[in-house]
Design an enzyme around this catalytic site. Sequence first.
Site, mmCIF file in Angstrom:
data_model
loop_
_atom_site.group_PDB
_atom_site.id
_atom_site.type_symbol
_atom_site.label_atom_id
_atom_site.label_comp_id
_atom_site.label_asym_id
_atom_site.label_seq_id
_atom_site.Cartn_x
_atom_site.Cartn_y
_atom_site.Cartn_z
ATOM 1 N N HIS A 173 37.257 51.930 52.764
ATOM 2 C CA HIS A 173 37.086 51.824 54.206
ATOM 3 C C HIS A 173 37.916 50.649 54.745
ATOM 4 O O HIS A 173 38.014 49.596 54.108
ATOM 5 C CB HIS A 173 35.621 51.612 54.564
ATOM 6 C CG HIS A 173 34.908 52.879 54.919
ATOM 7 N ND1 HIS A 173 33.588 53.090 54.601
ATOM 8 C CD2 HIS A 173 35.322 54.003 55.566
ATOM 9 C CE1 HIS A 173 33.217 54.290 55.047
ATOM 10 N NE2 HIS A 173 34.253 54.854 55.622
ATOM 11 N N HIS A 226 28.395 56.297 48.829
ATOM 12 C CA HIS A 226 28.866 55.930 50.166
ATOM 13 C C HIS A 226 29.766 57.037 50.719
ATOM 14 O O HIS A 226 30.915 56.809 51.084
ATOM 15 C CB HIS A 226 29.598 54.587 50.119
ATOM 16 C CG HIS A 226 29.867 54.020 51.486
ATOM 17 N ND1 HIS A 226 28.871 53.847 52.419
ATOM 18 C CD2 HIS A 226 31.012 53.582 52.081
ATOM 19 C CE1 HIS A 226 29.389 53.331 53.530
ATOM 20 N NE2 HIS A 226 30.685 53.172 53.353
ATOM 21 N N HIS A 264 26.686 42.246 55.068
ATOM 22 C CA HIS A 264 27.165 43.408 55.828
ATOM 23 C C HIS A 264 26.022 43.917 56.713
ATOM 24 O O HIS A 264 25.739 45.115 56.790
ATOM 25 C CB HIS A 264 27.639 44.481 54.836
ATOM 26 C CG HIS A 264 28.468 45.584 55.446
ATOM 27 N ND1 HIS A 264 27.916 46.701 56.016
ATOM 28 C CD2 HIS A 264 29.798 45.758 55.539
ATOM 29 C CE1 HIS A 264 28.862 47.519 56.436
ATOM 30 N NE2 HIS A 264 30.036 46.964 56.160
ATOM 31 N N HIS A 314 35.395 50.018 47.914
ATOM 32 C CA HIS A 314 35.761 51.333 48.435
ATOM 33 C C HIS A 314 36.850 51.113 49.472
ATOM 34 O O HIS A 314 37.196 49.972 49.800
ATOM 35 C CB HIS A 314 34.549 52.057 49.029
ATOM 36 C CG HIS A 314 33.973 51.416 50.241
ATOM 37 N ND1 HIS A 314 33.326 50.186 50.208
ATOM 38 C CD2 HIS A 314 33.938 51.811 51.550
ATOM 39 C CE1 HIS A 314 32.916 49.868 51.421
ATOM 40 N NE2 HIS A 314 33.289 50.836 52.252
ATOM 41 N N ASP A 370 28.872 48.926 50.077
ATOM 42 C CA ASP A 370 28.227 49.798 51.057
ATOM 43 C C ASP A 370 27.638 50.986 50.301
ATOM 44 O O ASP A 370 28.354 51.681 49.577
ATOM 45 C CB ASP A 370 29.248 50.305 52.073
ATOM 46 C CG ASP A 370 29.680 49.243 53.056
ATOM 47 O OD1 ASP A 370 29.342 48.067 52.839
ATOM 48 O OD2 ASP A 370 30.380 49.580 54.027
ATOM 49 N N ASP A 430 37.492 48.394 57.040
ATOM 50 C CA ASP A 430 36.925 47.064 57.260
ATOM 51 C C ASP A 430 36.824 46.263 55.966
ATOM 52 O O ASP A 430 36.724 45.033 55.994
ATOM 53 C CB ASP A 430 35.557 47.140 57.951
ATOM 54 C CG ASP A 430 34.531 47.969 57.198
ATOM 55 O OD1 ASP A 430 34.883 49.075 56.763
ATOM 56 O OD2 ASP A 430 33.374 47.525 57.064
ATOM 57 N N HIS A 431 36.907 46.937 54.815
ATOM 58 C CA HIS A 431 36.850 46.257 53.524
ATOM 59 C C HIS A 431 38.232 46.029 52.908
ATOM 60 O O HIS A 431 38.336 45.375 51.870
ATOM 61 C CB HIS A 431 36.010 47.073 52.545
ATOM 62 C CG HIS A 431 34.566 47.123 52.914
ATOM 63 N ND1 HIS A 431 33.585 46.410 52.243
ATOM 64 C CD2 HIS A 431 33.920 47.794 53.902
ATOM 65 C CE1 HIS A 431 32.412 46.644 52.800
ATOM 66 N NE2 HIS A 431 32.593 47.480 53.807
#
Length: 277
Positions: free
Chosen positions: A67, A156, A242, A65, A178, A69-70
């Site tokens: 986000h 998510h 995570h 996805h 996530d 941080d990914h």
Amino acid sequence: MSVETDRLILLGTGTPNADPERWGPALAVVVDGTPWIVDCGPGVVRRAVEAGLEPESLSRLLVTHLHSDHTVGLPDLLLSPWVLGRVEPLRIWGPPGTEELARNVQRAYAADVAERCDGLQPTTAGGWRLTVTELPTGGVFYDRDGLRITAFPVDHGSWTAFGYAFTTPRRRVVVSADTAPGEALIEAARGCDVLVHEIYSERGLETRPPDWRAYHRAVHTSTRQLAGIANLVRPGLLVLYHQLFWGVNEEELLGEIREHYDGPVVSGRDLEVFFLS
């Protein structure tokens, strides 16, 4: 260790929290010597090299996805291996929006690419390029040479997000991404050899402000919920990833799981390796 040994490598097990011992979320599933990177959090290339992967081999990325941080390591994964000798383009698979993200990264570094290609620095011709395949609904998107990779939808929030299942003649590895608990993940993971699943501490959550508690309950998976999933799936090994600790330690996090699940479970750490052959 033979480079042909199939293995799962946790490159980074972190979250948006800036924990110096846990770099950004990223892992590698290595099949027949080829690493498939899942997500590219901060530090992904250096962690991969620290894990023994050659930078020029880092040419396949699966995005769960979008986000930050990914994905904030995407410029690193696109450009650093090219500077270090990668010849082939970076191939990316991910949910809708992945192409726009990747092309914007490419545009942002166009001057850098031009200087390296047209200046004095020796460089390879095409390693800075990329190809993107967006996966609108999931399903099998790669099936050749004894490896099948399946994307399955996870919950998510409001945008499309995927977990991934890797199936070889020897093993099946499932990565949750996530997610809140969901039926698609349970079906994809049932009876797998390794389930890598995100987690938050139920006890730790109580220390968070009410708005954050509501958010995490809606889009992530608690220790009690993951225990319930694992009891249905019965993976050969459950790997926590995570991890959102919020003040509990690793043993306490594992204890929350073990109150409700008696199968093999470990709390994953950066650079931990699980052999799949």
